[in-house]
Motif scaffolding. Sequence first.
Motif, PDB file in Angstrom:
ATOM      1  N   ALA A   1      -2.544  -3.509   2.581  1.00 38.55           N
ATOM      2  CA  ALA A   1      -1.887  -2.876   1.445  1.00 38.55           C
ATOM      3  C   ALA A   1      -0.987  -1.759   1.966  1.00 38.55           C
ATOM      4  O   ALA A   1      -1.383  -0.989   2.830  1.00 38.55           O
ATOM      5  N   ARG A   2       0.242  -1.695   1.443  1.00 39.05           N
ATOM      6  CA  ARG A   2       1.223  -0.732   1.952  1.00 39.05           C
ATOM      7  C   ARG A   2       1.611   0.256   0.853  1.00 39.05           C
ATOM      8  O   ARG A   2       1.869  -0.140  -0.291  1.00 39.05           O
ATOM      9  N   GLU A   3       1.655   1.508   1.223  1.00 41.30           N
ATOM     10  CA  GLU A   3       2.163   2.531   0.302  1.00 41.30           C
ATOM     11  C   GLU A   3       3.642   2.748   0.608  1.00 41.30           C
ATOM     12  O   GLU A   3       4.011   3.087   1.738  1.00 41.30           O
ATOM     13  N   ILE A   4       4.474   2.535  -0.400  1.00 42.97           N
ATOM     14  CA  ILE A   4       5.911   2.630  -0.213  1.00 42.97           C
ATOM     15  C   ILE A   4       6.497   3.592  -1.237  1.00 42.97           C
ATOM     16  O   ILE A   4       5.853   3.941  -2.237  1.00 42.97           O
ATOM     17  N   SER A   5       7.711   4.002  -0.977  1.00 45.43           N
ATOM     18  CA  SER A   5       8.469   4.807  -1.930  1.00 45.43           C
ATOM     19  C   SER A   5       9.429   3.880  -2.652  1.00 45.43           C
ATOM     20  O   SER A   5      10.215   3.164  -2.017  1.00 45.43           O
TER      21      SER A   5
ATOM     22  N   GLU B   1       8.966   7.259  -6.668  1.00 44.79           N
ATOM     23  CA  GLU B   1       7.516   7.430  -6.717  1.00 44.79           C
ATOM     24  C   GLU B   1       6.871   6.655  -5.568  1.00 44.79           C
ATOM     25  O   GLU B   1       7.469   5.740  -5.002  1.00 44.79           O
ATOM     26  N   ARG B   2       5.649   7.049  -5.224  1.00 47.33           N
ATOM     27  CA  ARG B   2       4.873   6.354  -4.208  1.00 47.33           C
ATOM     28  C   ARG B   2       3.998   5.314  -4.898  1.00 47.33           C
ATOM     29  O   ARG B   2       3.404   5.580  -5.952  1.00 47.33           O
ATOM     30  N   ALA B   3       3.924   4.124  -4.300  1.00 48.94           N
ATOM     31  CA  ALA B   3       3.134   3.049  -4.893  1.00 48.94           C
ATOM     32  C   ALA B   3       2.534   2.190  -3.791  1.00 48.94           C
ATOM     33  O   ALA B   3       3.101   2.057  -2.704  1.00 48.94           O
ATOM     34  N   VAL B   4       1.360   1.614  -4.088  1.00 48.13           N
ATOM     35  CA  VAL B   4       0.687   0.687  -3.174  1.00 48.13           C
ATOM     36  C   VAL B   4       1.054  -0.727  -3.603  1.00 48.13           C
ATOM     37  O   VAL B   4       0.899  -1.095  -4.772  1.00 48.13           O
ATOM     38  N   VAL B   5       1.516  -1.522  -2.633  1.00 48.16           N
ATOM     39  CA  VAL B   5       1.913  -2.898  -2.935  1.00 48.16           C
ATOM     40  C   VAL B   5       1.175  -3.855  -2.010  1.00 48.16           C
ATOM     41  O   VAL B   5       0.805  -3.504  -0.879  1.00 48.16           O
TER      42      VAL B   5
ATOM     43  N   GLU C   1       2.826  -4.496  -7.317  1.00 52.24           N
ATOM     44  CA  GLU C   1       2.369  -3.104  -7.295  1.00 52.24           C
ATOM     45  C   GLU C   1       0.927  -3.018  -7.805  1.00 52.24           C
ATOM     46  O   GLU C   1       0.584  -3.617  -8.829  1.00 52.24           O
ATOM     47  N   VAL C   2       0.074  -2.317  -7.079  1.00 54.04           N
ATOM     48  CA  VAL C   2      -1.326  -2.114  -7.466  1.00 54.04           C
ATOM     49  C   VAL C   2      -1.475  -0.673  -7.935  1.00 54.04           C
ATOM     50  O   VAL C   2      -1.325   0.269  -7.156  1.00 54.04           O
ATOM     51  N   LEU C   3      -1.769  -0.507  -9.208  1.00 52.89           N
ATOM     52  CA  LEU C   3      -1.874   0.829  -9.792  1.00 52.89           C
ATOM     53  C   LEU C   3      -3.237   1.463  -9.557  1.00 52.89           C
ATOM     54  O   LEU C   3      -3.343   2.686  -9.494  1.00 52.89           O
ATOM     55  N   ALA C   4      -4.282   0.654  -9.465  1.00 55.89           N
ATOM     56  CA  ALA C   4      -5.631   1.197  -9.284  1.00 55.89           C
ATOM     57  C   ALA C   4      -6.512   0.142  -8.641  1.00 55.89           C
ATOM     58  O   ALA C   4      -6.320  -1.059  -8.842  1.00 55.89           O
ATOM     59  N   GLY C   5      -7.489   0.612  -7.846  1.00 54.24           N
ATOM     60  CA  GLY C   5      -8.471  -0.276  -7.248  1.00 54.24           C
ATOM     61  C   GLY C   5      -8.273  -0.570  -5.786  1.00 54.24           C
ATOM     62  O   GLY C   5      -9.113  -1.237  -5.175  1.00 54.24           O
ATOM     63  N   LEU C   6      -7.196  -0.074  -5.170  1.00 52.20           N
ATOM     64  CA  LEU C   6      -6.915  -0.393  -3.776  1.00 52.20           C
ATOM     65  C   LEU C   6      -6.231   0.800  -3.127  1.00 52.20           C
ATOM     66  O   LEU C   6      -5.440   1.499  -3.773  1.00 52.20           O
ATOM     67  N   ALA C   7      -6.551   1.017  -1.861  1.00 50.01           N
ATOM     68  CA  ALA C   7      -5.976   2.137  -1.127  1.00 50.01           C
ATOM     69  C   ALA C   7      -5.028   1.627  -0.055  1.00 50.01           C
ATOM     70  O   ALA C   7      -5.079   0.455   0.357  1.00 50.01           O
ATOM     71  N   ASP C   8      -4.177   2.534   0.417  1.00 54.32           N
ATOM     72  CA  ASP C   8      -3.212   2.197   1.452  1.00 54.32           C
ATOM     73  C   ASP C   8      -3.935   1.781   2.737  1.00 54.32           C
ATOM     74  O   ASP C   8      -4.896   2.425   3.167  1.00 54.32           O
ATOM     75  N   GLY C   9      -3.472   0.679   3.355  1.00 57.88           N
ATOM     76  CA  GLY C   9      -4.014   0.227   4.615  1.00 57.88           C
ATOM     77  C   GLY C   9      -5.175  -0.733   4.525  1.00 57.88           C
ATOM     78  O   GLY C   9      -5.565  -1.330   5.544  1.00 57.88           O
TER      79      GLY C   9
END
Length: 400
Positions: A101-105, A328-332, A371-379
């Motif tokens: 999972a990647r956190e991107i801008s 914004e920062r988001a996890v994808v 995009e994952v709004l909740a339930g998963l963290a970066d990496g």
Amino acid sequence: MNTIELSLANFESLITKPAIVIVDAWASWCGPCRAFGPIFEAAATRHPDVVWAKLDTEGTNMTLRILGTLTALLVSCTTEHHPKTAELAPLASQAVSVAPAREISQSVGDEVIGTVHARSVAAISSSIMGNVRALKVTVGSHVRAGEVLVQLSAGEIDAKANQAGAMFAQAELDLKRAEQLKASNSIPASRYEAMTAQYRVAEATLAEANVMRGYTTLRAPFAGVITEKRCDVGDLAVPGKPLLVLESPGALRLEAAVPEVIAQLLHRGDVLSARIDSLATPLSATVSELSPSADPISRTVLVKLDLPNTPGLRPGMFGRLSVQTGQERAVVVPTLAVVRRGQMELVFVVKDSKAELRIVRTGRAHDGSTEVLAGLADGEPVAVDSARLLVDGQPVEVKP
């Protein structure tokens, strides 16, 4: 059998709203446990704001759970009424591809709907009253600039033009005789000047009559295509009433009513992304006109954006305009990693060579990522290609 005292009152006290109550089908319970069924049915009737669901399961462990809160009630039946079943065989290992999972801008914006219009539109109407004598075009006709579209019949204008022509011819002859008499000094100067004035008046009257006669022929002001036909031969043409609508198909634009808060971020020359539902790829739209005032009723500002010449793009099509308002920062994660089962969205996190089921809440999907709004963290590594085949706790082998 373990005896559990359960009544409607103490069962209701365990429900902390909002809650989702999942009840195994009590019709298949053993005799002593089947008595709980009426309690559940009565509670469901008295609490319609709680989501109730019945699950038909096979096995010896019948459960009732209240989810969504910290309170949980477990009713188990582990008696001799249900013989023990054989232990389940261990799950087979599944080969999966893993992606972190990647956190991107990413850009944050709003979507505004609009309609495609022709940049050049002309409503062809008559300047005089008369009947339509000939109609040279129909809907879909391509015309050149200056091409005849409609011919009108106006007898009064023709009669006045003929009268003006006759008066001009007579004034011209009178002026020629006056010039001959003036050459021999046989006419007073005042008489000659009067004849000259009459000639000029007749000439102007003839010019006016010819202009009026020209109004009986309607021509195309520019090259384009006829999109509307509102008359037929024999109809009465009235000044100001459109007979045809001519549009230039090569120059199109998107017109959108943008909320006044967002419109403050736009300027002439800005390039935005526009998506037309009937086209596969988005288009680059350039802001060409920005209304200086807002609509007092809708609190929106009319914005017009030029669109490139694109095959398949036509006036009247529905479009969506994306207006960027910030970052914004988001996890994808890859879209293939998201599994939808019913109304739930899941991903499987690969941890200690096992698939760990994780319930997530997703957002927008674009370019193969979700995009994952909740339930998963970066990496966190998630299973991608075989995610739909996995179950919670199943051993996995990561493909190289």
